[in-house]
Design a protein around this motif. Sequence first.
Motif, PDB file in Angstrom:
ATOM      1  N   LEU A   1       0.847  -1.193   0.000  1.00  0.00           N
ATOM      2  CA  LEU A   1       0.000   0.000   0.000  1.00  0.00           C
ATOM      3  C   LEU A   1       0.883   1.243   0.000  1.00  0.00           C
ATOM      4  O   LEU A   1       1.497   1.586   1.017  1.00  0.00           O
ATOM      5  N   PRO A   2       0.965   1.943  -1.120  1.00  0.00           N
ATOM      6  CA  PRO A   2       1.794   3.157  -1.168  1.00  0.00           C
ATOM      7  C   PRO A   2       1.105   4.304  -0.455  1.00  0.00           C
ATOM      8  O   PRO A   2      -0.092   4.248  -0.148  1.00  0.00           O
ATOM      9  N   LEU A   3       1.848   5.363  -0.198  1.00  0.00           N
ATOM     10  CA  LEU A   3       1.260   6.560   0.383  1.00  0.00           C
ATOM     11  C   LEU A   3       0.303   7.196  -0.617  1.00  0.00           C
ATOM     12  O   LEU A   3       0.501   7.113  -1.829  1.00  0.00           O
ATOM     13  N   SER A   4      -0.720   7.812  -0.109  1.00  0.00           N
ATOM     14  CA  SER A   4      -1.719   8.429  -0.976  1.00  0.00           C
ATOM     15  C   SER A   4      -1.114   9.598  -1.757  1.00  0.00           C
ATOM     16  O   SER A   4      -0.402  10.437  -1.186  1.00  0.00           O
ATOM     17  N   PRO A   5      -1.409   9.691  -3.048  1.00  0.00           N
ATOM     18  CA  PRO A   5      -0.911  10.828  -3.839  1.00  0.00           C
ATOM     19  C   PRO A   5      -1.598  12.134  -3.448  1.00  0.00           C
ATOM     20  O   PRO A   5      -1.153  13.213  -3.847  1.00  0.00           O
ATOM     21  N   TYR A   6      -2.664  12.054  -2.655  1.00  0.00           N
ATOM     22  CA  TYR A   6      -3.361  13.257  -2.225  1.00  0.00           C
ATOM     23  C   TYR A   6      -2.736  13.891  -0.989  1.00  0.00           C
ATOM     24  O   TYR A   6      -3.140  14.982  -0.578  1.00  0.00           O
ATOM     25  N   MET A   7      -1.782  13.212  -0.386  1.00  0.00           N
ATOM     26  CA  MET A   7      -1.123  13.754   0.788  1.00  0.00           C
ATOM     27  C   MET A   7      -0.103  14.824   0.382  1.00  0.00           C
ATOM     28  O   MET A   7       0.538  14.721  -0.667  1.00  0.00           O
ATOM     29  N   SER A   8       0.060  15.814   1.240  1.00  0.00           N
ATOM     30  CA  SER A   8       1.069  16.837   0.997  1.00  0.00           C
ATOM     31  C   SER A   8       2.454  16.211   1.149  1.00  0.00           C
ATOM     32  O   SER A   8       2.602  15.163   1.794  1.00  0.00           O
ATOM     33  N   PRO A   9       3.497  16.823   0.565  1.00  0.00           N
ATOM     34  CA  PRO A   9       4.859  16.309   0.757  1.00  0.00           C
ATOM     35  C   PRO A   9       5.234  16.227   2.236  1.00  0.00           C
ATOM     36  O   PRO A   9       5.907  15.282   2.660  1.00  0.00           O
ATOM     37  N   GLU A  10       4.790  17.193   3.021  1.00  0.00           N
ATOM     38  CA  GLU A  10       5.083  17.185   4.452  1.00  0.00           C
ATOM     39  C   GLU A  10       4.420  15.995   5.142  1.00  0.00           C
ATOM     40  O   GLU A  10       5.032  15.339   5.990  1.00  0.00           O
ATOM     41  N   ALA A  11       3.180  15.708   4.772  1.00  0.00           N
ATOM     42  CA  ALA A  11       2.475  14.582   5.374  1.00  0.00           C
ATOM     43  C   ALA A  11       3.091  13.252   4.949  1.00  0.00           C
ATOM     44  O   ALA A  11       3.171  12.306   5.737  1.00  0.00           O
ATOM     45  N   GLN A  12       3.533  13.166   3.689  1.00  0.00           N
ATOM     46  CA  GLN A  12       4.188  11.948   3.238  1.00  0.00           C
ATOM     47  C   GLN A  12       5.483  11.713   4.002  1.00  0.00           C
ATOM     48  O   GLN A  12       5.781  10.575   4.396  1.00  0.00           O
ATOM     49  N   ALA A  13       6.250  12.778   4.223  1.00  0.00           N
ATOM     50  CA  ALA A  13       7.499  12.645   4.975  1.00  0.00           C
ATOM     51  C   ALA A  13       7.216  12.203   6.408  1.00  0.00           C
ATOM     52  O   ALA A  13       7.912  11.341   6.967  1.00  0.00           O
ATOM     53  N   ALA A  14       6.173  12.773   7.024  1.00  0.00           N
ATOM     54  CA  ALA A  14       5.811  12.398   8.385  1.00  0.00           C
ATOM     55  C   ALA A  14       5.362  10.945   8.444  1.00  0.00           C
ATOM     56  O   ALA A  14       5.681  10.221   9.398  1.00  0.00           O
ATOM     57  N   ALA A  15       4.624  10.508   7.419  1.00  0.00           N
ATOM     58  CA  ALA A  15       4.149   9.119   7.383  1.00  0.00           C
ATOM     59  C   ALA A  15       5.318   8.150   7.251  1.00  0.00           C
ATOM     60  O   ALA A  15       5.340   7.095   7.890  1.00  0.00           O
ATOM     61  N   ARG A  16       6.306   8.493   6.418  1.00  0.00           N
ATOM     62  CA  ARG A  16       7.479   7.622   6.273  1.00  0.00           C
ATOM     63  C   ARG A  16       8.218   7.488   7.600  1.00  0.00           C
ATOM     64  O   ARG A  16       8.647   6.389   7.980  1.00  0.00           O
ATOM     65  N   ALA A  17       8.360   8.602   8.292  1.00  0.00           N
ATOM     66  CA  ALA A  17       9.043   8.568   9.593  1.00  0.00           C
ATOM     67  C   ALA A  17       8.261   7.728  10.595  1.00  0.00           C
ATOM     68  O   ALA A  17       8.840   6.948  11.370  1.00  0.00           O
ATOM     69  N   GLU A  18       6.942   7.854  10.567  1.00  0.00           N
ATOM     70  CA  GLU A  18       6.103   7.103  11.499  1.00  0.00           C
ATOM     71  C   GLU A  18       6.169   5.611  11.207  1.00  0.00           C
ATOM     72  O   GLU A  18       6.223   4.783  12.127  1.00  0.00           O
ATOM     73  N   ILE A  19       6.173   5.255   9.929  1.00  0.00           N
ATOM     74  CA  ILE A  19       6.272   3.841   9.558  1.00  0.00           C
ATOM     75  C   ILE A  19       7.611   3.277   9.991  1.00  0.00           C
ATOM     76  O   ILE A  19       7.697   2.145  10.498  1.00  0.00           O
ATOM     77  N   ALA A  20       8.674   4.054   9.828  1.00  0.00           N
ATOM     78  CA  ALA A  20      10.009   3.592  10.205  1.00  0.00           C
ATOM     79  C   ALA A  20      10.135   3.415  11.716  1.00  0.00           C
ATOM     80  O   ALA A  20      10.761   2.464  12.198  1.00  0.00           O
ATOM     81  N   GLU A  21       9.531   4.321  12.478  1.00  0.00           N
ATOM     82  CA  GLU A  21       9.658   4.273  13.926  1.00  0.00           C
ATOM     83  C   GLU A  21       8.715   3.256  14.556  1.00  0.00           C
ATOM     84  O   GLU A  21       9.059   2.601  15.541  1.00  0.00           O
TER      85      GLU A  21
END
Length: 362
Positions: A42-62
């Motif tokens: 499941l990729p990140l939604s293309p409707y998310m802002s770049p900031e939200a995508q970056a936050a989501a990547r960090a959250e998934i990693a942590e």
Amino acid sequence: MHDSRVIGPFLRGFCFLVALAAAQQAVAREGDGIRHVPAFDLPLSPYMSPEAQAAARAEIAEGDPLAHMSNEELARNIQQIRASVDMSIAPRVEALRQRYGVSLRQEKWSGVPVTIVTPKAPVARGLLIELHGGGFIFGSAGTLGMLEAIPVAAMTGMRVVAVDYRLGPEHRYPAASEDVAAVYREALKRHRPGDIGLFGCSSGGVLTSEALAWFQKERLPMPAAAGVFCASADARYGGDARYVVAAVNNAPMPKPDGSLPIMEELYYGQADLADPLISPLFSRGVLAKFPPTLFITGTRAAELSAAAHTHSRLTALGVEARLHVWDGMGHAFHLNTDLPEAQEALEVISRFFKAYVGRVGR
């Protein structure tokens, strides 16, 4: 050489029979209504802002260490968890205080500790009561509560009173409802019901619904409006989203009947979660008396299904209810005020309360 005019139709027919057999097997296997979903990416939604995508990547990693802790572990480590949460949030609270230019002070209303947020701009006639999240076991008015109380106060021009209600496992239901009612009674001494709004996030959102039911039990007038954010009027967090989000977040999956130990049980104890004073969703009569209510959630939030269902039930009963959903966003996303999506949500919240709270004639 083969004749494609003969072989082609034969192969198509054969493939159709194979597909039909597979479908019949799937129907037989899923005759109980349970879908067996294969794993997929499941990729990140293309409707998310770049900031939200970056936050989501960090959250998934942590990851979320609390998601895999049993209630016994949570109870055993509750003091360390509370201290860690408060310590991590304190710098964010101070940054928000400076960013929005609000003033904070601690008081006790009817014996309940509260943190009062006063905006720098001229204060509007309304008063908002905020209920923090934390699964009914951690967080406080001065930490988690400030993440939404400060921006909401600044953007509405209204004072916000964040409530330090009692938490489990030291205290059990209905301690939090009683504390909110005590603060609300004090607010009613100073303001008309039409000048008061009530809102909260996560467990604070659930508590907002519970408080509205509790006010009815205590024969208190309804506030002008309510905000049930990242939550619903169903303390069970049921529906499709509970399964989907558990899979997305690599969290424990519920059983087929939907049951799953939740940290809130450390507060609820043996109380029946279908009690309308805990889950107002189970009473049409209670829901029908709700004030205008705003729901904020995201497609990757476990409460999405319950929030959508609560919204539909209120709408069916003729209650003014609004539901706003952000694609790709998770639980309590609006508390991260650095995200464009959070700012959008806070604007929605601000407009909602300014439309219903403190209106002349209410």
